[in-house]
Design a protein around this motif. Sequence first.
Motif, PDB file in Angstrom:
ATOM      1  N   ARG A   8       0.680  -1.155   0.001  1.00  0.00           N
ATOM      2  CA  ARG A   8       0.045   0.009  -0.235  1.00  0.00           C
ATOM      3  C   ARG A   8       0.765   1.279   0.124  1.00  0.00           C
ATOM      4  O   ARG A   8       0.374   2.184  -0.508  1.00  0.00           O
ATOM      5  N   ARG A  13      10.815  -4.757   2.761  1.00  0.00           N
ATOM      6  CA  ARG A  13       9.368  -5.222   3.429  1.00  0.00           C
ATOM      7  C   ARG A  13       9.008  -4.062   4.583  1.00  0.00           C
ATOM      8  O   ARG A  13      10.275  -3.855   5.499  1.00  0.00           O
ATOM      9  N   ASP A  14       7.766  -3.685   4.842  1.00  0.00           N
ATOM     10  CA  ASP A  14       7.702  -2.440   5.736  1.00  0.00           C
ATOM     11  C   ASP A  14       8.246  -2.838   7.146  1.00  0.00           C
ATOM     12  O   ASP A  14       8.703  -1.987   7.839  1.00  0.00           O
ATOM     13  N   GLY A  21       4.353   2.850   8.061  1.00  0.00           N
ATOM     14  CA  GLY A  21       3.117   3.336   8.692  1.00  0.00           C
ATOM     15  C   GLY A  21       3.701   3.566  10.197  1.00  0.00           C
ATOM     16  O   GLY A  21       4.600   2.880  10.929  1.00  0.00           O
ATOM     17  N   GLY A  23      -3.525   6.291   5.588  1.00  0.00           N
ATOM     18  CA  GLY A  23      -4.264   6.796   6.646  1.00  0.00           C
ATOM     19  C   GLY A  23      -4.942   5.397   7.146  1.00  0.00           C
ATOM     20  O   GLY A  23      -5.644   4.754   6.102  1.00  0.00           O
ATOM     21  N   TYR A  37      -0.252  -6.899  16.271  1.00  0.00           N
ATOM     22  CA  TYR A  37       0.400  -5.739  17.157  1.00  0.00           C
ATOM     23  C   TYR A  37       0.288  -6.221  18.478  1.00  0.00           C
ATOM     24  O   TYR A  37      -0.014  -5.306  19.414  1.00  0.00           O
ATOM     25  N   VAL A  53      -7.774  -1.063  10.557  1.00  0.00           N
ATOM     26  CA  VAL A  53      -9.203  -0.694   9.620  1.00  0.00           C
ATOM     27  C   VAL A  53      -9.037   0.542   9.077  1.00  0.00           C
ATOM     28  O   VAL A  53      -8.392   1.718   9.640  1.00  0.00           O
ATOM     29  N   SER A  54      -9.418   0.606   7.648  1.00  0.00           N
ATOM     30  CA  SER A  54      -9.677   1.860   7.061  1.00  0.00           C
ATOM     31  C   SER A  54     -11.349   2.132   6.784  1.00  0.00           C
ATOM     32  O   SER A  54     -11.689   3.208   7.290  1.00  0.00           O
TER      33      SER A  54
HETATM   34  P1  ATP Z   1       5.040  -5.943   3.248  1.00  0.00           P
HETATM   35  O1  ATP Z   1       4.804  -7.119   2.193  1.00  0.00           O
HETATM   36  O2  ATP Z   1       5.936  -4.908   2.994  1.00  0.00           O
HETATM   37  O3  ATP Z   1       5.379  -6.647   4.778  1.00  0.00           O
HETATM   38  P2  ATP Z   1       2.131  -5.632   4.567  1.00  0.00           P
HETATM   39  O4  ATP Z   1       1.346  -6.657   3.772  1.00  0.00           O
HETATM   40  O5  ATP Z   1       2.806  -5.843   5.738  1.00  0.00           O
HETATM   41  O6  ATP Z   1       3.238  -5.666   3.305  1.00  0.00           O
HETATM   42  P3  ATP Z   1       0.446  -3.555   3.517  1.00  0.00           P
HETATM   43  O7  ATP Z   1      -0.867  -4.174   3.508  1.00  0.00           O
HETATM   44  O8  ATP Z   1       1.030  -3.092   2.092  1.00  0.00           O
HETATM   45  O9  ATP Z   1       1.684  -4.149   4.171  1.00  0.00           O
HETATM   46  O10 ATP Z   1       0.258  -2.172   4.422  1.00  0.00           O
HETATM   47  C1  ATP Z   1       1.202  -1.198   4.551  1.00  0.00           C
HETATM   48  C2  ATP Z   1       0.844  -0.100   5.691  1.00  0.00           C
HETATM   49  O11 ATP Z   1      -0.498   0.430   4.975  1.00  0.00           O
HETATM   50  C3  ATP Z   1       0.258  -0.671   6.849  1.00  0.00           C
HETATM   51  O12 ATP Z   1       1.402  -0.779   7.772  1.00  0.00           O
HETATM   52  C4  ATP Z   1      -0.719   0.568   7.295  1.00  0.00           C
HETATM   53  O13 ATP Z   1       0.241   1.503   7.777  1.00  0.00           O
HETATM   54  C5  ATP Z   1      -1.050   1.158   6.036  1.00  0.00           C
HETATM   55  N1  ATP Z   1      -2.655   0.939   5.688  1.00  0.00           N
HETATM   56  C6  ATP Z   1      -3.271   1.893   5.407  1.00  0.00           C
HETATM   57  N2  ATP Z   1      -4.680   1.149   5.196  1.00  0.00           N
HETATM   58  C7  ATP Z   1      -4.678   0.080   5.555  1.00  0.00           C
HETATM   59  C8  ATP Z   1      -5.666  -1.037   5.649  1.00  0.00           C
HETATM   60  N3  ATP Z   1      -6.884  -1.000   5.432  1.00  0.00           N
HETATM   61  N4  ATP Z   1      -5.172  -2.333   6.150  1.00  0.00           N
HETATM   62  C9  ATP Z   1      -3.874  -2.579   6.141  1.00  0.00           C
HETATM   63  N5  ATP Z   1      -2.518  -1.446   6.231  1.00  0.00           N
HETATM   64  C10 ATP Z   1      -3.331  -0.130   5.854  1.00  0.00           C
END
Ligand code: ATP
Length: 304
Positions: free
Chosen positions: A21, A59-60, A78, A108, A136, A176-177
């Motif tokens: 994202r 990866r984040d 995030g 957000g 978390y 949650v968004s």
């Molecule tokens: P990675 O492969 O890098 O570990 P990930 O699957 O952990 O990716 P993403 O789902 O891409 O991460 O989400 C990255 C960030 O986007 C979240 O940590 C959060 O800050 C933000 N975000 C915004 N809206 C949402 C949502 N609805 N659900 C999850 N994350 C959200």
Amino acid sequence: MTASLSPPRDRLRIAIQKSGRLAEPARALLASCGLSWRESRDRLFCYGETLAVDLLLVRDDDIPGLIAEGVCDLGIVGRNVLLEQAHDRERGGRPPAFREWRALGFGGCRLALAVPEDWAWEGPAQLRGKRIATSYPALLAAWLRERAVEAEVVVLSGSVEIAPRLGQADAVCDLVSTGSTLAANQLKPVATLLESEAVLAGPVQPLEDARGELADLLLRRLEGALRIRRSKLLICQASREVLPRLLPLLPDAEPPTVLRVDGGSDDIALQALCHGAVTWQRLEELKRAGARGLMVLPVEGMLS
Ligand code: ATP
Ligand code: ZN
């Protein structure tokens, strides 16, 4: 002696999400600060061409650790990930090694506690002895501790929201968004643990050597880029007598330009640069207050 762990470097290295994202919006924001890159073949490293600012695509979850180890100087991540890892370090007795430098206005979401829709929610005490699934655990544990609630934290790395249906947990604590994923799993949010968005993260201490100057330059450009992003030019017409009612409705506006409309009527045209959010609701309020022909235009550049 320098406070940073890494040897002096003359290039600034920023970690961003490789895919997900935050990946595209992070790159777009940095590009709007005038940065451009040459991508390596493995797509893990982007060499900065216009400024000595390189990107590492990761990866984040790895971003806070990369800053802590001094592998990267800054990161876009995030707030939820950053604070979770900060709390985790604190619990383990390790000193803070990264912090939020500034919020970036995208990505957000909120970290919310959600319970089955058929629970009559009476407050956190209701969670006593219950199992709560989350990715978390440190943030949830801190929230429960502050409320003196003892509950079992079930750590899951994904698909947290289906845990109650699978009988793995009674409640969940998840990002949650829109809330549609929760609703699809017959869950309802009852408390917000954290309001999150993407942030620029960096070390606790300011950066030294050439990287400090590059970081200052980047922060100044980010300031401008984010301000422009939020700013909109609002244009409308109205009769002169309603002007005093329109002015207080302009969200965080610079003093507007007011022009007389040609044709002999008492109409005026108003142009205002608004730094606050020009929402649909605000436009409707302006219309009710007598504005006509409302138009909202993006701002491409600004130099004052
Ligand atoms: P990675 O492969 O890098 O570990 P990930 O699957 O952990 O990716 P993403 O789902 O891409 O991460 O989400 C990255 C960030 O986007 C979240 O940590 C959060 O800050 C933000 N975000 C915004 N809206 C949402 C949502 N609805 N659900 C999850 N994350 C959200
Ligand atoms: Zn992740």
